[in-house]
Design a protein around this motif. Structure first.
Motif, PDB file in Angstrom:
ATOM      1  N   ALA A 328       0.958  -1.084  -0.096  1.00  0.00           N
ATOM      2  CA  ALA A 328       0.034   0.053   0.185  1.00  0.00           C
ATOM      3  C   ALA A 328       0.656   0.972  -0.094  1.00  0.00           C
ATOM      4  O   ALA A 328       0.534   2.293  -1.046  1.00  0.00           O
ATOM      5  N   GLN A 329       1.641   1.563   0.757  1.00  0.00           N
ATOM      6  CA  GLN A 329       3.079   2.373   0.537  1.00  0.00           C
ATOM      7  C   GLN A 329       3.402   2.893  -0.334  1.00  0.00           C
ATOM      8  O   GLN A 329       3.524   3.800  -1.256  1.00  0.00           O
ATOM      9  N   HIS A 330       3.894   2.041  -0.823  1.00  0.00           N
ATOM     10  CA  HIS A 330       5.407   1.946  -2.438  1.00  0.00           C
ATOM     11  C   HIS A 330       3.410   2.165  -2.884  1.00  0.00           C
ATOM     12  O   HIS A 330       3.825   3.148  -4.331  1.00  0.00           O
ATOM     13  N   LEU A 331       2.598   1.261  -3.509  1.00  0.00           N
ATOM     14  CA  LEU A 331       1.322   2.257  -4.460  1.00  0.00           C
ATOM     15  C   LEU A 331       0.714   3.341  -4.504  1.00  0.00           C
ATOM     16  O   LEU A 331       0.584   4.581  -5.430  1.00  0.00           O
ATOM     17  N   ALA A 332       0.774   4.130  -3.155  1.00  0.00           N
ATOM     18  CA  ALA A 332       0.323   5.265  -3.121  1.00  0.00           C
ATOM     19  C   ALA A 332       0.974   6.485  -3.579  1.00  0.00           C
ATOM     20  O   ALA A 332       1.374   7.546  -3.756  1.00  0.00           O
ATOM     21  N   ALA A 333       3.171   6.117  -2.596  1.00  0.00           N
ATOM     22  CA  ALA A 333       3.897   6.972  -3.521  1.00  0.00           C
ATOM     23  C   ALA A 333       4.069   6.103  -4.993  1.00  0.00           C
ATOM     24  O   ALA A 333       4.847   7.420  -5.537  1.00  0.00           O
ATOM     25  N   GLY A 334       3.588   5.849  -6.262  1.00  0.00           N
ATOM     26  CA  GLY A 334       3.643   5.806  -7.054  1.00  0.00           C
ATOM     27  C   GLY A 334       4.954   4.557  -7.458  1.00  0.00           C
ATOM     28  O   GLY A 334       6.030   4.888  -8.806  1.00  0.00           O
ATOM     29  N   THR A 335       5.656   4.093  -6.476  1.00  0.00           N
ATOM     30  CA  THR A 335       6.590   3.742  -6.803  1.00  0.00           C
ATOM     31  C   THR A 335       6.612   1.745  -6.805  1.00  0.00           C
ATOM     32  O   THR A 335       5.588   1.347  -6.459  1.00  0.00           O
ATOM     33  N   PRO A 336       7.707   1.727  -7.825  1.00  0.00           N
ATOM     34  CA  PRO A 336       7.472  -0.178  -7.827  1.00  0.00           C
ATOM     35  C   PRO A 336       7.763  -0.848  -6.106  1.00  0.00           C
ATOM     36  O   PRO A 336       7.779  -0.370  -5.224  1.00  0.00           O
ATOM     37  N   VAL A 337       6.594  -2.221  -6.117  1.00  0.00           N
ATOM     38  CA  VAL A 337       6.416  -2.826  -4.867  1.00  0.00           C
ATOM     39  C   VAL A 337       7.115  -3.999  -5.285  1.00  0.00           C
ATOM     40  O   VAL A 337       7.930  -4.554  -6.009  1.00  0.00           O
ATOM     41  N   PRO A 338       8.139  -3.798  -4.094  1.00  0.00           N
ATOM     42  CA  PRO A 338       8.983  -4.481  -4.173  1.00  0.00           C
ATOM     43  C   PRO A 338       8.426  -5.905  -3.294  1.00  0.00           C
ATOM     44  O   PRO A 338       7.100  -6.103  -3.190  1.00  0.00           O
ATOM     45  N   PRO A 339       9.402  -7.405  -3.764  1.00  0.00           N
ATOM     46  CA  PRO A 339       9.181  -8.723  -3.836  1.00  0.00           C
ATOM     47  C   PRO A 339       8.645  -8.381  -2.496  1.00  0.00           C
ATOM     48  O   PRO A 339       9.766  -8.560  -1.261  1.00  0.00           O
ATOM     49  N   PHE A 340       8.700  -9.652  -1.648  1.00  0.00           N
ATOM     50  CA  PHE A 340       8.535  -9.909  -0.219  1.00  0.00           C
ATOM     51  C   PHE A 340       9.255 -11.228  -0.080  1.00  0.00           C
ATOM     52  O   PHE A 340       9.354 -13.214  -1.597  1.00  0.00           O
ATOM     53  N   VAL A 341      10.389 -11.117   0.359  1.00  0.00           N
ATOM     54  CA  VAL A 341      11.333 -12.044  -0.145  1.00  0.00           C
ATOM     55  C   VAL A 341      12.081 -12.347   1.799  1.00  0.00           C
ATOM     56  O   VAL A 341      12.062 -11.936   2.378  1.00  0.00           O
ATOM     57  N   ASP A 342      12.253 -13.655   1.622  1.00  0.00           N
ATOM     58  CA  ASP A 342      12.020 -14.710   3.010  1.00  0.00           C
ATOM     59  C   ASP A 342      13.757 -14.874   2.747  1.00  0.00           C
ATOM     60  O   ASP A 342      15.073 -14.375   1.824  1.00  0.00           O
ATOM     61  N   GLY A 343      14.470 -14.356   3.972  1.00  0.00           N
ATOM     62  CA  GLY A 343      15.815 -13.830   5.223  1.00  0.00           C
ATOM     63  C   GLY A 343      16.577 -15.845   4.148  1.00  0.00           C
ATOM     64  O   GLY A 343      15.731 -16.314   4.619  1.00  0.00           O
ATOM     65  N   TRP A 344      17.778 -15.580   3.863  1.00  0.00           N
ATOM     66  CA  TRP A 344      18.744 -16.755   4.147  1.00  0.00           C
ATOM     67  C   TRP A 344      18.613 -18.098   4.676  1.00  0.00           C
ATOM     68  O   TRP A 344      17.697 -19.025   3.500  1.00  0.00           O
ATOM     69  N   ARG A 345      18.269 -17.982   5.570  1.00  0.00           N
ATOM     70  CA  ARG A 345      18.177 -19.056   6.778  1.00  0.00           C
ATOM     71  C   ARG A 345      16.814 -19.498   6.494  1.00  0.00           C
ATOM     72  O   ARG A 345      16.659 -20.353   6.276  1.00  0.00           O
ATOM     73  N   THR A 346      15.610 -19.203   6.226  1.00  0.00           N
ATOM     74  CA  THR A 346      14.419 -19.234   6.291  1.00  0.00           C
ATOM     75  C   THR A 346      13.945 -20.273   4.762  1.00  0.00           C
ATOM     76  O   THR A 346      13.435 -21.884   4.876  1.00  0.00           O
ATOM     77  N   ARG A 347      14.993 -19.564   3.443  1.00  0.00           N
ATOM     78  CA  ARG A 347      14.608 -20.415   2.169  1.00  0.00           C
ATOM     79  C   ARG A 347      15.235 -21.230   1.907  1.00  0.00           C
ATOM     80  O   ARG A 347      15.554 -22.797   1.729  1.00  0.00           O
ATOM     81  N   PHE A 348      16.528 -21.116   3.255  1.00  0.00           N
ATOM     82  CA  PHE A 348      18.056 -21.930   2.986  1.00  0.00           C
ATOM     83  C   PHE A 348      16.950 -24.109   3.919  1.00  0.00           C
ATOM     84  O   PHE A 348      16.614 -25.095   3.354  1.00  0.00           O
ATOM     85  N   LEU A 349      15.714 -23.385   4.928  1.00  0.00           N
ATOM     86  CA  LEU A 349      15.747 -24.341   5.601  1.00  0.00           C
ATOM     87  C   LEU A 349      14.344 -25.017   5.197  1.00  0.00           C
ATOM     88  O   LEU A 349      13.994 -26.462   5.145  1.00  0.00           O
ATOM     89  N   ASP A 350      13.442 -24.307   3.913  1.00  0.00           N
ATOM     90  CA  ASP A 350      12.299 -24.405   3.836  1.00  0.00           C
ATOM     91  C   ASP A 350      13.059 -25.252   2.071  1.00  0.00           C
ATOM     92  O   ASP A 350      11.855 -26.300   1.590  1.00  0.00           O
ATOM     93  N   ALA A 351      14.134 -24.859   1.999  1.00  0.00           N
ATOM     94  CA  ALA A 351      14.699 -26.041   0.608  1.00  0.00           C
ATOM     95  C   ALA A 351      14.596 -27.384   0.861  1.00  0.00           C
ATOM     96  O   ALA A 351      14.742 -28.507   0.283  1.00  0.00           O
ATOM     97  N   VAL A 352      15.522 -27.589   2.403  1.00  0.00           N
ATOM     98  CA  VAL A 352      15.742 -28.809   2.790  1.00  0.00           C
ATOM     99  C   VAL A 352      14.330 -29.409   3.093  1.00  0.00           C
ATOM    100  O   VAL A 352      14.612 -30.569   2.796  1.00  0.00           O
TER     101      VAL A 352
END
Length: 445
Positions: A328-352
């Motif tokens: 919402a903050q980025h849409l209101a400001a007209g700036t690109p919406v950043p992706p939802f990105v997990d931290g590396w530890r979460t990504r690694f544990l999920d991959a395992v």
């Protein structure tokens, strides 16, 4: 664990403390000529983002275009982390939950972070009350969007949104429709399809224990196969959601969810076929993959809510709520919406964990039993991405060592292989560019 579903009936029934929003009426008047923000999809992410936008200073004008013309029958669940912009929409909650296996039952509790059920009809009704008070947002049903295109900005906002009810110009557009299971992923990635069929059932006699949600019941599984279990949310002594869930690498897996539910109801509660009935249903597929997944992105001129579903579990409600405030903050400001990105530890544990579920499905019930045997607050922190390194170590030590060590090795090997493949592809592409440049230079001599 349903977070995304498609109904196969047109009725919606209530659970304890729940109510049904009235069916949407006809659109009052034509669509506006232009708005600051157009939101495609009035589900979990779309409504949450609209509520956040309405509360921002500057009073941005917002139009939510929902494709459905009938009440949304879906439901979402998560542990309450305080991120829901519409907490009054809660349909039911439990501070006690269990995982049942043939080797025993694990029970957990966390009074500070209850397990919450939100039915879409309740959420929509709460949103309409909130938005009516805040102003600036209009939600239109029966308006599936067919195209989003950039247009010259000299005579108004720069994006044209075409829907079944007309066209509107917007300064920013958000594609907030739900995730779709991809057909395949690249080499070195894992893809499981979390397929589910959930039935809201009513029993003729009180058999459901409303104090405890059954997150997973693996009991009574004789035949080998993909990970499968039953999920039970009892909202009254005679009403419950009973859901058959399957984690399968095969998108066309012929597993009979209907029979799974029927046998379970009769076995667990000793209910005869004439003592219970199905009053509503939901079904769907949630991608469980370590590959990037976009939930929308049909059009290049629309921002998409990206990757809010957690790959290892399929939970996405709280994550979507958290990200909607940023969106919402980025849409209101007209700036690109950043992706939802997990931290590396979460990504690694999920991959395992995904490799473990794919390669050793027969050991999944014991893994979940051990996980949920740990203290409830610890498990909830882990499942809501608030765990510490010490929490993660404690969880890893509680699980079966040989299969998870094998999954860890496989994860590392896959990552190395994938990077080598990508490096070769990039090198070949660079060589091709250099060759074309060389041929072009030769032709000019």
């Amino acid at each position: 664990m349903s977070t995304v579903s498609v109904a196969d009936t047109g009725t919606t029934t209530t659970g304890a403390g729940a109510h049904v929003a009235p069916a949407p009426g006809p659109v009052a008047g034509p669509l506006p000529a232009s708005v600051d923000v157009a939101v495609v999809g009035g589900g979990c992410s779309g409504i949450a983002t609209a509520v956040h936008l309405a509360a921002l200073p500057g009073d941005p004008s917002v139009l939510v275009l929902e494709g459905r013309s009938t009440p949304d029958p879906r439901s979402w669940c998560s542990w309450d982390d305080g991120s829901d912009p519409l907490p009054e929409a809660r349909s039911a909650s439990w501070t006690r939950w269990e995982v049942r296996t043939d080797r025993g039952t694990s029970v957990g509790t966390d009074p500070d972070h209850p397990y919450v059920l939100v039915r879409a009809a309740d959420r929509r009704a709460a949103a309409e009350r909130r938005l009516a008070a805040l102003g600036g947002v209009r939600v239109v049903d029966g308006a599936p969007v067919t195209a989003v295109t950039a247009v010259p900005v000299t005579d108004g906002p720069g994006v044209s949104v075409e829907s079944a009810l007309g066209t509107v110009r917007a300064a920013s557009v958000l594609d907030a429709r739900g995730p779709r299971c991809p057909e395949h992923v690249g080499a070195g990635r894992v893809l499981l399809h979390q397929r589910f069929v959930g039935h809201w059932i009513t029993a003729d006699r009180p058999v459901f224990d409303t104090t405890t949600a059954t997150l997973m019941d693996f009991t009574g599984q004789a035949a080998p196969g993909p990970v499968r279990f039953v999920y039970v949310l009892p909202v009254s002594p005679t009403e419950a959601l009973v859901e058959s869930t399957l984690f399968t690498p095969d998108a066309a897996d012929p597993f009979d969810h209907e029979d799974h539910v029927t046998q379970y109801v009769e076995r667990r509660w000793d209910l005869r076929p004439d003592e219970w009935r199905i009053v509503d249903s939901e079904r769907g597929c949630i991608p469980m993959t370590d590959a990037p997944v976009r939930t929308g992105a049909r059009w290049s001129d629309a921002e998409a809510v990206v990757g809010t579903t957690r790959p290892s579990s399929g939970y996405g409600f709280a994550r979507s709520n958290r990200h909607s405030a940023v969106v919402a903050q980025h849409l209101a400001a007209g700036t690109p919406v950043p992706p939802f990105v997990d931290g590396w530890r979460t990504r690694f544990l999920d991959a395992v964990f995904l490799r473990f579920l794919r390669d050793r499905p027969e050991q999944a019930p014991e893994a979940f039993r051990r996980l949920f045997a740990l203290p409830g607050p610890l498990v909830v922190r882990f499942l809501t991405e608030r765990s510490t390194s010490a929490d993660d170590v404690r969880i890893v030590l509680a699980l079966q060592k040989p299969p998870f060590l094998a999954a860890l090795v496989r994860t590392v090997v896959d990552a190395v292989t994938r990077r080598r493949t990508e490096a070769v592809a990039h090198a070949d592409a660079d060589a091709d560019v250099d060759a074309r440049r060389g041929r072009a230079a030769g032709s000019t001599r």
